[in-house]
Design an enzyme around this catalytic site. Structure first.
Site, PDB file in Angstrom:
ATOM      1  N   ASP A  45       0.832  -1.205   0.000  1.00 30.17           N
ATOM      2  CA  ASP A  45       0.000   0.000   0.000  1.00 30.17           C
ATOM      3  C   ASP A  45       0.861   1.248   0.000  1.00 30.17           C
ATOM      4  O   ASP A  45       0.446   2.297   0.508  1.00 30.17           O
ATOM      5  CB  ASP A  45      -0.943  -0.015   1.214  1.00 30.17           C
ATOM      6  CG  ASP A  45      -0.187  -0.061   2.539  1.00 30.17           C
ATOM      7  OD1 ASP A  45       1.057  -0.260   2.510  1.00 30.17           O
ATOM      8  OD2 ASP A  45      -0.815   0.101   3.600  1.00 30.17           O
ATOM      9  N   GLU A  46       2.058   1.169  -0.565  1.00 29.52           N
ATOM     10  CA  GLU A  46       2.992   2.293  -0.605  1.00 29.52           C
ATOM     11  C   GLU A  46       3.104   2.856  -2.032  1.00 29.52           C
ATOM     12  O   GLU A  46       3.236   2.092  -3.004  1.00 29.52           O
ATOM     13  CB  GLU A  46       4.380   1.857  -0.122  1.00 29.52           C
ATOM     14  CG  GLU A  46       4.377   1.380   1.323  1.00 29.52           C
ATOM     15  CD  GLU A  46       5.738   0.847   1.740  1.00 29.52           C
ATOM     16  OE1 GLU A  46       6.581   0.597   0.829  1.00 29.52           O
ATOM     17  OE2 GLU A  46       5.965   0.670   2.943  1.00 29.52           O
TER      18      GLU A  46
END
Length: 268
Positions: free
Chosen positions: A213-214
């Protein structure tokens, strides 16, 4: 006569012609036989008169005419030979044109197959490059392509003595989405967030998914650092609205860190 039969094609006209010739030959043989008999009884002069005059001469004239017609038919005159030569020349030209057309069509077919093969190969290569440089879920550039961008962008900033910046984005509250709702909804949330980030950034900014989720954004030109604050606020605001997926309402946030070149570092 048998040799003449072999030379003439079997047609109705030729059959009629041969019948006439046979009749004339039979008549001539009869005249010759008669002259021989007359010569035997009355002497040579009487037989010679029968052959050279009267019906004997008439039969010979007819035979000569028939044979001359056959000769003319199968031994064309120079004018006829010119006509035949022209016909053969036209036929040769037509054959050459047909051969050229067939060759052209064959070469065109080979060319089209070659072009089609090149297009398929290019499409296959483009697909491989796309897969190698882009995230398969969000279709954003991946970590490898982002690092290439970053290396080039920092080199440009060094040459122009300008400023550049990187924003690091980490989603807040995303892990419980996968744990409670499943990875299907989690994937949908990631895709939706990626689109919102793209709409919040500017045309020259480069956004990538670098893992999980980066996300990261590279800003190649920074005129004023306050612009980074404005951009960060737009990104945070873009994810305030909840995301609806398969009947589930998901709320996530985003944490942002920033680094400015050359003040915070000189390489990636």
């Amino acid at each position: 006569m048998s040799q003449l039969n072999k030379l003439l094609p079997v047609t109705a006209a030729n059959i009629h012609l041969m019948a006439n010739i046979r009749t004339l030959v039979a008549q001539k043989l009869a005249e010759i036989d008669q002259s021989i008999q007359v010569r035997t009884r009355q002497g040579f002069n009487a037989a010679s008169d029968i052959v050279s005059t009267g019906s004997g001469k008439h039969v010979m004239d007819l035979l000569r005419a028939k044979l001359s017609a056959i000769k003319d038919r199968y031994n064309p005159k120079p004018a006829d030979e010119q006509v035949l030569a022209r016909r053969r020349s036209q036929q040769t030209k037509m054959a050459d044109a047909a051969f050229g057309f067939m060759l052209l069509m064959t070469l065109s077919g080979l060319y089209l197959r070659f072009v089609r093969a090149l297009r398929l190969r290019k499409k296959h290569t483009d697909n491989l490059i796309q897969k190698a440089n882009h995230d398969s879920l969000t279709h954003l550039p991946n970590r490898a392509l982002f690092l290439n961008w970053l290396t080039y962008g920092l080199a440009q900033a060094q040459r122009t003595r300008g400023n550049a910046a990187i924003l690091f984005l980490d989603l807040d509250g995303f892990k419980p989405v996968n744990d409670r709702l499943g990875h299907g909804i989690g994937d949908h949330v990631l895709c939706e967030v990626a689109q919102r980030f793209k709409h919040a950034t500017r045309g020259g900014d480069m956004i990538a998914r670098i893992g999980g989720d980066e996300f990261a954004i590279f800003i190649p030109v920074v005129s004023d650092e306050s612009d980074l604050v404005t951009l960060a606020d737009r990104i945070i605001e873009s994810v305030r609205e909840p995301i609806v997926s398969d009947g589930a309402v998901v709320h996530v946030g985003v944490s942002i860190g920033a680094a400015v070149y050359p003040r915070n570092g000189h390489d990636c």
